[in-house]
Motif scaffolding. Sequence first.
Motif, short mmCIF file in Angstrom:
data_model
loop_
_atom_site.label_atom_id
_atom_site.label_comp_id
_atom_site.label_asym_id
_atom_site.label_seq_id
_atom_site.Cartn_x
_atom_site.Cartn_y
_atom_site.Cartn_z
N ILE A 14 1.42 23.34 18.55
CA ILE A 14 0.60 23.20 17.34
C ILE A 14 0.46 24.59 16.73
CG2 ILE A 14 -1.62 22.44 16.41
CD1 ILE A 14 -1.79 20.48 18.71
N SER A 76 -1.24 29.70 18.06
CA SER A 76 -1.83 28.42 17.70
C SER A 76 -3.33 28.58 17.43
CB SER A 76 -1.63 27.41 18.83
OG SER A 76 -2.44 26.26 18.64
N ASP A 280 0.65 11.89 14.79
CA ASP A 280 -0.26 12.97 14.42
C ASP A 280 -0.72 13.71 15.68
OD1 ASP A 280 -2.17 14.68 13.44
OD2 ASP A 280 -3.27 13.17 12.31
N TRP A 281 0.10 14.67 16.12
CA TRP A 281 -0.18 15.40 17.36
C TRP A 281 -1.42 16.28 17.22
CZ3 TRP A 281 2.11 14.93 22.07
CH2 TRP A 281 3.28 14.14 22.12
N GLU A 282 -1.62 16.86 16.06
CA GLU A 282 -2.74 17.78 15.89
C GLU A 282 -4.08 17.07 16.05
OE1 GLU A 282 -4.31 21.22 12.76
OE2 GLU A 282 -2.35 20.28 12.50
N THR A 283 -4.23 15.91 15.41
CA THR A 283 -5.47 15.15 15.51
C THR A 283 -5.70 14.66 16.93
OG1 THR A 283 -5.34 14.43 13.20
CG2 THR A 283 -6.73 13.13 14.66
N THR A 285 -4.56 15.97 19.71
CA THR A 285 -4.87 17.11 20.58
C THR A 285 -6.30 17.57 20.37
OG1 THR A 285 -2.55 17.81 20.51
CG2 THR A 285 -4.16 19.43 21.25
N GLU A 286 -6.77 17.59 19.14
CA GLU A 286 -8.16 17.97 18.86
C GLU A 286 -9.13 17.00 19.53
OE1 GLU A 286 -9.61 20.44 17.55
OE2 GLU A 286 -8.09 21.55 16.41
#
Length: 296
Positions: A14, A76, A280-283, A285-286
């Motif tokens: 990310i 990141s 949606d990897w970012e969402t 991961t968050e």
Amino acid sequence: MEATLFLGNGINRISKNPLDWRNLLLGLAKNEHVSLRLEKKPYIMIYEELVLHSTSKNEYSIKEQIQQQLKEITISPLYEELYSLDIKNYITTNYDFSLEKVFEGNGYKRDFKKQETLYSIRTHVTMLKTDRSVNIWHIHGDIDRIASIALGLDQYCGSVGKIDAYLKGNYSYKEGGKEKRSQAISTKLEGRASFDSVSWIELFYNTDIHIFGFGLNFSEIDIWWILNKRQRDLEIKKLPIKNKIYYYDVYYKDEEQQAKYDLLKGFGVEVITVDLKDNDWETATESLLKRMKAKI
């Protein structure tokens, strides 16, 4: 119980310039005039194939090429959140110093401790500030010690041998010109010897481990070995192991991923997942990071 954060390359994905290991290996193969088939091969085997069939037969030179690629990694934004956690020890399989740079940006000074050339049993970076001291353990090596960068079966297996020796009390090293030997983990757990903080290995026995951003595929034989060894020590040897290990992962409904979870649970690891939606990897991961923070 004190928490230790274990970080993998998933954190670096990310970022604006993520490292693609597949493309990296293909680029190295091209440079070394090696024809590689990557499908269904563990990366640690592919690396051995690359070294053995390279034109140079110079492993150090190959690792230098990897070092140059790793220097270009963009930090990141997740590292800022991980920095803010109340953590004394960070363990990472990453070779770059992104986490250290975040600490430095917040007023810390960097200090290398007990540097080894090839392996990373004792070596760590200590980040120092007036009111806080943090250890960062690059257990697969780092870009400042090119030979230490662990990628192949040969070095992974050598590391497992040293981990085994440390846990059995057979690991010796020199410090200040004097030879020292570690005490067996059993004597530490039973109170007949003190935990010495010499290696990251004992953190798997005396701190809660939170594994985050780490794919933990079956090539990671050193980590699988220590997880299995710890569970054997608990269930067969009946050693008084009180810590817990948590594994956090973004789940995308893959058969190999599910097999990994089954094994982890069998090794006493609590698996915590968040489903991947719309790629949606970012969402995802968050969301996973929030769950980890709640546990810590």
